[in-house]
Design an enzyme around this catalytic site. Structure first.
Site, PDB file in Angstrom:
ATOM      1  N   GLU A  37       0.884  -1.373  -0.641  1.00  0.00           N
ATOM      2  CA  GLU A  37      -0.305  -0.353  -0.082  1.00  0.00           C
ATOM      3  C   GLU A  37       0.857   1.101  -0.330  1.00  0.00           C
ATOM      4  O   GLU A  37       1.463   0.989   1.013  1.00  0.00           O
ATOM      5  CB  GLU A  37      -0.631  -0.085   1.486  1.00  0.00           C
ATOM      6  CG  GLU A  37      -2.293   1.171   1.078  1.00  0.00           C
ATOM      7  CD  GLU A  37      -3.336   1.099   2.729  1.00  0.00           C
ATOM      8  OE1 GLU A  37      -2.916  -0.002   3.622  1.00  0.00           O
ATOM      9  OE2 GLU A  37      -3.672   2.393   2.730  1.00  0.00           O
ATOM     10  N   ARG A 263       5.304 -12.676   9.643  1.00  0.00           N
ATOM     11  CA  ARG A 263       6.086 -11.305   9.636  1.00  0.00           C
ATOM     12  C   ARG A 263       7.217 -11.456  10.172  1.00  0.00           C
ATOM     13  O   ARG A 263       7.447 -12.129  11.102  1.00  0.00           O
ATOM     14  CB  ARG A 263       4.648  -9.960   9.757  1.00  0.00           C
ATOM     15  CG  ARG A 263       4.678 -10.371  11.348  1.00  0.00           C
ATOM     16  CD  ARG A 263       3.206  -9.195  11.663  1.00  0.00           C
ATOM     17  NE  ARG A 263       4.043  -7.591  11.255  1.00  0.00           N
ATOM     18  CZ  ARG A 263       3.840  -6.829  10.371  1.00  0.00           C
ATOM     19  NH1 ARG A 263       2.815  -7.380   9.789  1.00  0.00           N
ATOM     20  NH2 ARG A 263       4.119  -5.792  10.395  1.00  0.00           N
ATOM     21  N   LYS A 273       3.838   0.778   9.738  1.00  0.00           N
ATOM     22  CA  LYS A 273       4.303   1.546   8.875  1.00  0.00           C
ATOM     23  C   LYS A 273       3.444   2.535   9.884  1.00  0.00           C
ATOM     24  O   LYS A 273       4.063   4.453  10.027  1.00  0.00           O
ATOM     25  CB  LYS A 273       3.060   1.829   7.920  1.00  0.00           C
ATOM     26  CG  LYS A 273       4.825   1.238   6.289  1.00  0.00           C
ATOM     27  CD  LYS A 273       3.525   1.218   4.967  1.00  0.00           C
ATOM     28  CE  LYS A 273       3.078  -0.076   4.917  1.00  0.00           C
ATOM     29  NZ  LYS A 273       2.943   0.241   3.469  1.00  0.00           N
TER      30      LYS A 273
HETATM   31  P1  ATP Z   1       1.912  -1.742   8.385  1.00  0.00           P
HETATM   32  O1  ATP Z   1       1.022  -3.347   8.728  1.00  0.00           O
HETATM   33  O2  ATP Z   1       3.225  -1.605   9.311  1.00  0.00           O
HETATM   34  O3  ATP Z   1       0.901  -1.006   8.068  1.00  0.00           O
HETATM   35  P2  ATP Z   1       1.257  -3.712   5.892  1.00  0.00           P
HETATM   36  O4  ATP Z   1       1.168  -5.011   5.451  1.00  0.00           O
HETATM   37  O5  ATP Z   1       0.256  -2.989   5.768  1.00  0.00           O
HETATM   38  O6  ATP Z   1       1.983  -2.597   6.636  1.00  0.00           O
HETATM   39  P3  ATP Z   1       1.412  -3.298   3.537  1.00  0.00           P
HETATM   40  O7  ATP Z   1       1.902  -2.071   2.813  1.00  0.00           O
HETATM   41  O8  ATP Z   1       0.202  -3.698   3.350  1.00  0.00           O
HETATM   42  O9  ATP Z   1       1.931  -2.736   4.417  1.00  0.00           O
HETATM   43  O10 ATP Z   1       2.277  -4.332   2.847  1.00  0.00           O
HETATM   44  C1  ATP Z   1       3.084  -5.111   1.398  1.00  0.00           C
HETATM   45  C2  ATP Z   1       3.263  -6.473   2.168  1.00  0.00           C
HETATM   46  O11 ATP Z   1       3.898  -6.774   2.375  1.00  0.00           O
HETATM   47  C3  ATP Z   1       2.557  -7.353   2.512  1.00  0.00           C
HETATM   48  O12 ATP Z   1       1.942  -8.911   1.918  1.00  0.00           O
HETATM   49  C4  ATP Z   1       2.528  -7.421   3.600  1.00  0.00           C
HETATM   50  O13 ATP Z   1       1.553  -8.910   4.308  1.00  0.00           O
HETATM   51  C5  ATP Z   1       4.190  -7.581   3.617  1.00  0.00           C
HETATM   52  N1  ATP Z   1       4.086  -7.734   4.982  1.00  0.00           N
HETATM   53  C6  ATP Z   1       4.270  -6.424   5.666  1.00  0.00           C
HETATM   54  N2  ATP Z   1       5.219  -5.875   6.947  1.00  0.00           N
HETATM   55  C7  ATP Z   1       6.036  -7.097   6.868  1.00  0.00           C
HETATM   56  C8  ATP Z   1       6.792  -7.700   7.914  1.00  0.00           C
HETATM   57  N3  ATP Z   1       7.175  -7.261   8.825  1.00  0.00           N
HETATM   58  N4  ATP Z   1       7.334  -9.367   7.809  1.00  0.00           N
HETATM   59  C9  ATP Z   1       6.836  -9.271   6.369  1.00  0.00           C
HETATM   60  N5  ATP Z   1       6.324  -9.298   5.405  1.00  0.00           N
HETATM   61  C10 ATP Z   1       5.474  -7.992   5.917  1.00  0.00           C
HETATM   62 MG    MG Z   2      -1.199  -3.966   4.841  1.00  0.00          MG
END
Ligand code: ATP
Ligand code: MG
Length: 561
Positions: A37, A263, A273
């Protein structure tokens, strides 16, 4: 679900699943995607997901799409879209021609929403948001059906079209899936598929004022792109029944399947984020690329090569069990990447003047320093030696304890590539601070070689000639948070370390470092790995400490011994 353990290195349960699908002919071409995102910069957790998705595609001869999950125009920006592409490429992966946006599919998604309305699987609900929330129930109590659940198809279609046409204000109504308000899975209690947001979208501008939710956009986007393995983190496990429910009811061109892995979590680090956004917004760091940030941009600015990150991710592996990785594992991967390659240079972080009283005034000479002890192909460089030098303040003690082998009155040490010197006396300021050491040198030890009488010294110090040392600023970083589990109590900001950055403004580096290219790693001998920061100039370079020379739980504030 139990963890699937595999013995083969480089294998994991996701790769086993993909292999089985390939072997059974269920996947002709393996297609994965990385779906960020664009509401922030990528962090180390994303690196894990990128390495997994792009890595699997590479290993199985398939492809991995980069898809921006741009369904919330309120939080998303072009700045983030650009940064994400830059960071994925830097990490060493490329999507080729497969760059997509969920917003590319808005028209198709809208039609599929109408399809669900027609089949009686979705309805427009104008229940006020707080009442809707109350009707959702709790984990222990079932929810209640909305009174609008049984509108006619015609009425729903008309209302949904009015939503699209902008006839309603934000929040006035939503489109919901009609599933089961008593489901044990909250995600199935008539989840919202579309909401009204009068906001300009970075790509679609003002074309839309209704936007699909993540749940409605994600699986359908996967299907449109022919994703075979939709790999995401465990928090989406509870969304899978909804993912499958939608795919089963829509005339989608493919039936992708979702798989979840744990994760990445790391000690002393926050990978959320929301919190990283707060750090930037509130000025706790200099920006998304502050070298203390766990973002790829920050890590890169700190001097960490992409190879080290990929290696780190490989060492962490992929599992279904949540765990917390020690941040020192990352440091170890960084050292392992830098040690064989980083050229050696000399820098003095906290200088102390050393004057060689028996070295002729006005004389300088050129000595030879080797660029890498294990890699002769890196060659040598000239360094100058003179009567006045700088050494580290920490390498001198006026009243040393027994095991202190470095400089102290009467002690002899070797200056690397230089000469043996013996400290004869100490020059002090009126307040008692030591301002210079007076030494003598042994001309028979040129190049740092042992004297003919075989005399031994117990320490070799790094140093610089005062005449041509270049003034520099050196930034030492340590953990942004002062406890291993900063997020555990939900208040990470309360655990921000107050001393995560130390700026040394009076440092010196050797002339060869004045024009060091930004971002290129070097080892400051006995001190650590560093790289030039874009804030510097040739007259006054700035260096970031990438990592210290050795594992040390305590913050390494003094040069290595
Ligand atoms: P946050 O929860 O910090 O806002 P997010 O998961 O919403 O992060 P996205 O941009 O939606 O951020 O994530 C893109 C991809 O990265 C998704 O498939 C998510 O599962 C993966 N991802 C995000 N954080 C992690 C992590 N700590 N470890 C592994 N994969 C991750
Ligand atoms: Mg997300």
């Amino acid at each position: 679900m139990a963890d699937t353990t595999t013995t083969e290195p480089g294998r994991d349960f996701i790769r086993d699943i993909v292999q089985a699908d390939v072997d059974a002919g269920r996947a002709q071409v393996v297609v994965t995607r990385f779906p960020p995102e664009p509401n922030g910069f990528l962090h180390l957790g994303h690196a894990k997901s990128i390495c997994l998705n792009f890595g699997v595609a590479q290993e199985f001869g398939g492809r991995c799409h980069l898809r921006f999950d741009d369904t919330n125009p309120v939080k998303e920006e072009q700045l983030f879209i650009d940064a994400i592409q830059r960071d994925v490429e830097w990490l060493g992966f490329h999507w080729g021609e497969h760059l997509y946006h969920a917003s590319d599919y808005f028209e198709q998604l809208y039609r599929w929403a109408e399809h669900l309305i027609r089949s009686g699987d979705a309805y427009v609900d104008d229940t006020p948001p707080d009442r809707m929330r109350a009707q959702r129930g709790t984990l222990t109590e079932p929810g209640q059906n909305s009174p609008h659940r049984y509108r006619s198809v015609e009425e729903n279609l008309a209302l949904f079209q009015d939503m699209r046409a902008g006839k309603f204000a934000n929040g006035a109504c939503v489109l919901r899936a009609k599933i089961d308000m008593a489901s044990g899975n909250m995600n199935l209690r008539d989840p919202v598929l579309y909401r009204i947001l009068h906001a300009t979208h970075p790509r679609t501008g003002d074309a839309w004022c209704i936007y699909p939710t993540y749940d409605f956009a994600h699986g359908q986007s996967d299907a449109i792109e022919g994703i075979t393995h939709s790999v995401c983190t465990l928090e989406f496990e509870d969304h899978k029944p909804l993912y499958d429910w939608l795919i089963a009811r829509l005339p989608v061109p493919a039936r992708p399947r979702q798989y979840e892995f744990a994760r990445l979590n790391m000690t002393y680090t926050v990978l959320s984020k929301r919190i990283l956004t707060g750090l930037v917004r509130d000025g706790h760091v200099s920006g998304w690329d502050d070298p203390r940030m766990p973002t790829l941009a920050g890590i890169r600015r700190r001097g960490v090569p992409a190879t080290a990150l990929r290696d780190f991710v490989a060492r962490v592996g992929v599992a279904r069990a949540n765990s917390v990785v020690d941040v020192q594992m990352l440091d170890a991967a960084i050292r392992d990447a830098l040690n064989p390659t980083a050229p050696r240079r000399m820098a003095v972080l906290r200088p102390l003047k050393l004057i060689i009283d028996n070295y002729p005034e006005g004389r300088t000479e050129t000595l030879e320093a080797i660029d890498h002890p294990d890699d002769p192909s890196q060659g040598t460089r000239p360094i100058s030696f003179g009567r006045e030098l700088y050494v580290e303040q920490d390498d001198f003690m006026e009243n040393p304890p027994k095991k202190f082998y470095r400089l102290s009155p009467g002690k002899e040490v070797r200056l690397r590539y230089g000469y043996y010197v013996t400290c004869q006396s100490v020059e002090k300021a009126p307040d008692g601070t030591v301002v210079a050491l007076h030494c003598t040198y042994d001309p028979q030890t040129r190049g740092g070689n042992a004297p003919p009488d075989g005399r031994k010294v117990q320490a070799t110090l790094h140093w610089l000639a005062a005449a041509d040392a270049v003034p520099a600023e050196i930034r030492l970083y340590s953990h942004l948070f002062d406890r291993p589990d900063p997020g555990a109590d939900g208040d990470a900001m309360a655990h921000l370390a107050t001393d995560s950055m130390e700026v040394l403004t009076g440092a010196f580096v050797e002339p060869a470092l004045a024009a060091a290219p930004v971002g290129t790693p070097v080892q400051f001998e006995r001190v650590g790995y560093f790289c030039a920061d874009p804030d510097g100039t040739p007259a006054r370079p700035v260096f970031n400490r990438t990592v210290g020379l050795r594992d040390s739980f305590a913050k390494v504030k003094t040069p290595g011994r």
